[in-house]
Write a protein that holds these residues in place. Structure first.
Motif, PDB file in Angstrom:
ATOM      1  N   UNK A  45       0.808  -1.334   0.145  1.00  0.00           N
ATOM      2  CA  UNK A  45      -0.029  -0.032   0.139  1.00  0.00           C
ATOM      3  C   UNK A  45       0.864   1.348   0.082  1.00  0.00           C
ATOM      4  N   UNK A  46       1.980   1.136   0.980  1.00  0.00           N
ATOM      5  CA  UNK A  46       2.712   2.415   0.894  1.00  0.00           C
ATOM      6  C   UNK A  46       3.545   2.581  -0.507  1.00  0.00           C
ATOM      7  N   UNK A  47       4.040   1.520  -1.105  1.00  0.00           N
ATOM      8  CA  UNK A  47       4.544   1.667  -2.540  1.00  0.00           C
ATOM      9  C   UNK A  47       3.638   2.091  -3.564  1.00  0.00           C
ATOM     10  N   UNK A  48       2.451   1.698  -3.398  1.00  0.00           N
ATOM     11  CA  UNK A  48       1.402   2.079  -4.319  1.00  0.00           C
ATOM     12  C   UNK A  48       1.268   3.823  -4.289  1.00  0.00           C
ATOM     13  N   UNK A  49       1.057   4.055  -2.696  1.00  0.00           N
ATOM     14  CA  UNK A  49       0.941   5.405  -2.701  1.00  0.00           C
ATOM     15  C   UNK A  49       1.852   6.240  -3.003  1.00  0.00           C
ATOM     16  N   UNK A  50       3.202   5.980  -2.938  1.00  0.00           N
ATOM     17  CA  UNK A  50       4.568   6.642  -3.397  1.00  0.00           C
ATOM     18  C   UNK A  50       4.267   6.886  -4.624  1.00  0.00           C
ATOM     19  N   UNK A  52       1.878   6.655  -6.739  1.00  0.00           N
ATOM     20  CA  UNK A  52       0.591   7.449  -7.212  1.00  0.00           C
ATOM     21  C   UNK A  52       1.097   8.931  -7.115  1.00  0.00           C
ATOM     22  N   UNK A  53       1.701   9.186  -5.756  1.00  0.00           N
ATOM     23  CA  UNK A  53       2.204  10.781  -5.475  1.00  0.00           C
ATOM     24  C   UNK A  53       3.312  11.033  -6.367  1.00  0.00           C
ATOM     25  N   UNK A  54       4.264  10.308  -7.030  1.00  0.00           N
ATOM     26  CA  UNK A  54       5.133  10.510  -7.762  1.00  0.00           C
ATOM     27  C   UNK A  54       4.916  10.883  -9.215  1.00  0.00           C
ATOM     28  N   UNK A  55       3.875   9.774  -9.612  1.00  0.00           N
ATOM     29  CA  UNK A  55       3.162  10.082 -11.053  1.00  0.00           C
ATOM     30  C   UNK A  55       2.295  11.351 -11.193  1.00  0.00           C
ATOM     31  N   UNK A  56       1.597  11.590 -10.012  1.00  0.00           N
ATOM     32  CA  UNK A  56       0.436  12.762  -9.989  1.00  0.00           C
ATOM     33  C   UNK A  56       1.091  14.013  -9.504  1.00  0.00           C
ATOM     34  N   UNK A  57       2.155  14.034  -8.760  1.00  0.00           N
ATOM     35  CA  UNK A  57       2.596  15.368  -8.215  1.00  0.00           C
ATOM     36  C   UNK A  57       1.729  15.830  -6.993  1.00  0.00           C
ATOM     37  N   UNK A  58       0.836  14.926  -6.512  1.00  0.00           N
ATOM     38  CA  UNK A  58      -0.281  15.527  -5.555  1.00  0.00           C
ATOM     39  C   UNK A  58      -0.312  14.453  -4.362  1.00  0.00           C
ATOM     40  N   UNK A  59      -0.503  14.985  -3.061  1.00  0.00           N
ATOM     41  CA  UNK A  59      -0.810  14.275  -1.908  1.00  0.00           C
ATOM     42  C   UNK A  59      -2.066  14.544  -1.717  1.00  0.00           C
TER      43      UNK A  59
END
Length: 66
Positions: A45-50, A52-59
């Protein structure tokens, strides 16, 4: 004769320590099997969040769109 008794007690305490260590190791291995899957899922889950954050540029909704 007294020396033989002392030697026997030393050997006995060594065996007791070995048995105690064995029980502790078995408990650690059992706990690892219980907590392994939740830990693995949390890391995924943490890897998927990271990712997604790196691809979107959003948290969440904060940040800029790339």
């Amino acid at each position: 004769m007294i020396h033989e008794l002392l030697r026997e007690e030393e050997g006995q305490s060594t065996v007791e320590y070995m048995l105690l260590i064995s029980v502790i190791v078995i408990a650690i291995v059992a706990a690892a099997y219980v907590f392994l899957e939740p830990f693995r899922q949390g890391v995924l889950d943490l890897a998927n969040d990271v990712k997604r954050i790196l691809s979107d540029g959003k948290i969440g909704r904060i940040g800029t769109t790339r």
